[in-house]
Design a protein around this motif. Sequence first.
Motif, PDB file in Angstrom:
ATOM      1  N   UNK A 158       0.819  -1.211   0.000  1.00  0.00           N
ATOM      2  CA  UNK A 158       0.000   0.000   0.000  1.00  0.00           C
ATOM      3  C   UNK A 158       0.852   1.260   0.000  1.00  0.00           C
ATOM      4  N   UNK A 159       2.093   1.179   0.489  1.00  0.00           N
ATOM      5  CA  UNK A 159       2.906   2.386   0.609  1.00  0.00           C
ATOM      6  C   UNK A 159       3.825   2.677  -0.580  1.00  0.00           C
ATOM      7  N   UNK A 160       4.123   1.701  -1.418  1.00  0.00           N
ATOM      8  CA  UNK A 160       5.109   1.995  -2.449  1.00  0.00           C
ATOM      9  C   UNK A 160       5.200   0.963  -3.540  1.00  0.00           C
ATOM     10  N   UNK A 161       6.307   1.007  -4.250  1.00  0.00           N
ATOM     11  CA  UNK A 161       6.543   0.169  -5.424  1.00  0.00           C
ATOM     12  C   UNK A 161       7.545  -0.938  -5.111  1.00  0.00           C
ATOM     13  N   UNK A 162       7.297  -2.096  -5.667  1.00  0.00           N
ATOM     14  CA  UNK A 162       8.201  -3.234  -5.505  1.00  0.00           C
ATOM     15  C   UNK A 162       9.417  -3.066  -6.407  1.00  0.00           C
ATOM     16  N   UNK A 163      10.498  -3.731  -6.069  1.00  0.00           N
ATOM     17  CA  UNK A 163      11.750  -3.620  -6.823  1.00  0.00           C
ATOM     18  C   UNK A 163      11.568  -4.062  -8.280  1.00  0.00           C
ATOM     19  N   UNK A 164      10.736  -5.075  -8.511  1.00  0.00           N
ATOM     20  CA  UNK A 164      10.487  -5.526  -9.886  1.00  0.00           C
ATOM     21  C   UNK A 164       9.811  -4.460 -10.721  1.00  0.00           C
ATOM     22  N   UNK A 165       8.887  -3.734 -10.118  1.00  0.00           N
ATOM     23  CA  UNK A 165       8.205  -2.646 -10.822  1.00  0.00           C
ATOM     24  C   UNK A 165       9.170  -1.504 -11.140  1.00  0.00           C
ATOM     25  N   UNK A 166      10.045  -1.214 -10.213  1.00  0.00           N
ATOM     26  CA  UNK A 166      11.026  -0.156 -10.428  1.00  0.00           C
ATOM     27  C   UNK A 166      12.009  -0.578 -11.514  1.00  0.00           C
ATOM     28  N   UNK A 167      12.399  -1.823 -11.498  1.00  0.00           N
ATOM     29  CA  UNK A 167      13.283  -2.355 -12.527  1.00  0.00           C
ATOM     30  C   UNK A 167      12.646  -2.208 -13.905  1.00  0.00           C
ATOM     31  N   UNK A 168      11.393  -2.578 -13.993  1.00  0.00           N
ATOM     32  CA  UNK A 168      10.666  -2.476 -15.262  1.00  0.00           C
ATOM     33  C   UNK A 168      10.526  -1.021 -15.707  1.00  0.00           C
ATOM     34  N   UNK A 169      10.208  -0.141 -14.780  1.00  0.00           N
ATOM     35  CA  UNK A 169       9.983   1.269 -15.116  1.00  0.00           C
ATOM     36  C   UNK A 169      11.260   1.976 -15.547  1.00  0.00           C
ATOM     37  N   UNK A 170      12.390   1.568 -15.007  1.00  0.00           N
ATOM     38  CA  UNK A 170      13.648   2.265 -15.287  1.00  0.00           C
ATOM     39  C   UNK A 170      14.513   1.553 -16.324  1.00  0.00           C
ATOM     40  N   UNK A 171      14.224   0.290 -16.574  1.00  0.00           N
ATOM     41  CA  UNK A 171      15.079  -0.494 -17.470  1.00  0.00           C
ATOM     42  C   UNK A 171      16.344  -0.977 -16.783  1.00  0.00           C
ATOM     43  N   UNK A 172      16.429  -0.767 -15.486  1.00  0.00           N
ATOM     44  CA  UNK A 172      17.599  -1.205 -14.718  1.00  0.00           C
ATOM     45  C   UNK A 172      17.309  -2.582 -14.129  1.00  0.00           C
ATOM     46  N   UNK A 173      18.325  -3.402 -14.070  1.00  0.00           N
ATOM     47  CA  UNK A 173      18.148  -4.721 -13.463  1.00  0.00           C
ATOM     48  C   UNK A 173      17.993  -4.575 -11.955  1.00  0.00           C
ATOM     49  N   UNK A 174      17.433  -5.603 -11.351  1.00  0.00           N
ATOM     50  CA  UNK A 174      17.310  -5.634  -9.898  1.00  0.00           C
ATOM     51  C   UNK A 174      18.706  -5.534  -9.280  1.00  0.00           C
ATOM     52  N   UNK A 175      19.668  -6.218  -9.901  1.00  0.00           N
ATOM     53  CA  UNK A 175      21.057  -6.150  -9.424  1.00  0.00           C
ATOM     54  C   UNK A 175      21.564  -4.704  -9.444  1.00  0.00           C
ATOM     55  N   UNK A 176      21.282  -3.970 -10.531  1.00  0.00           N
ATOM     56  CA  UNK A 176      21.732  -2.575 -10.642  1.00  0.00           C
ATOM     57  C   UNK A 176      21.059  -1.705  -9.583  1.00  0.00           C
ATOM     58  N   UNK A 177      19.788  -1.960  -9.304  1.00  0.00           N
ATOM     59  CA  UNK A 177      19.088  -1.189  -8.267  1.00  0.00           C
ATOM     60  C   UNK A 177      19.730  -1.414  -6.902  1.00  0.00           C
ATOM     61  N   UNK A 178      20.060  -2.651  -6.624  1.00  0.00           N
ATOM     62  CA  UNK A 178      20.716  -2.953  -5.350  1.00  0.00           C
ATOM     63  C   UNK A 178      22.105  -2.310  -5.290  1.00  0.00           C
ATOM     64  N   UNK A 179      22.809  -2.318  -6.432  1.00  0.00           N
ATOM     65  CA  UNK A 179      24.120  -1.666  -6.511  1.00  0.00           C
ATOM     66  C   UNK A 179      23.987  -0.176  -6.201  1.00  0.00           C
ATOM     67  N   UNK A 180      23.004   0.480  -6.821  1.00  0.00           N
ATOM     68  CA  UNK A 180      22.793   1.904  -6.578  1.00  0.00           C
ATOM     69  C   UNK A 180      22.556   2.164  -5.094  1.00  0.00           C
TER      70      UNK A 180
END
Length: 149
Positions: free
Chosen positions: A6-28
């Motif tokens: 209810x509060x936000x976006x899941x990592x998979x959704x962010x990955x899809x929206x940005x074109x960044x891999x889940x690994x890259x998101x964790x790196x950031x």
Amino acid sequence: MKKGNAQGLAIGSVSEATGMSVHALRFFEREGLFLREIPRSAGGQRIYEQADVDWLVLCNRFRASGMPIAVIRQFAELVRTGPGNEPDRLELLREHERNVRARIDELTACLDVIHTKVVVYEQHLRSGEAAALWSPGLPGLAEEGARHA
């Protein structure tokens, strides 16, 4: 975009929206490149907001334009600090803009050379003189090669 809860976006959704891999998101996140600490759900899942997605889209542009991670980190630190350091942010962006313009100038010079070669080859192919173009290793063509290669 799929919500994480209810509060936000899941990592998979962010990955899809940005074109960044889940690994890259964790790196950031590990590298301190976000503007805030990414909160976690009770189950330990990251909870992103749209502002995080918008920031990542900007970071993707910075990276695509050749901005080093260290400079993105520096910029993020300045933004996180809040108002009062806008001249520092501006100087960082101006420096990167100068670097990008220099790269564009260099690529334009390279493109000019390549285009000149394309025109030469097209002319030789149209005139049936393609065999006259320099080939490495053929005896007696060193001088000719300097003119046609």
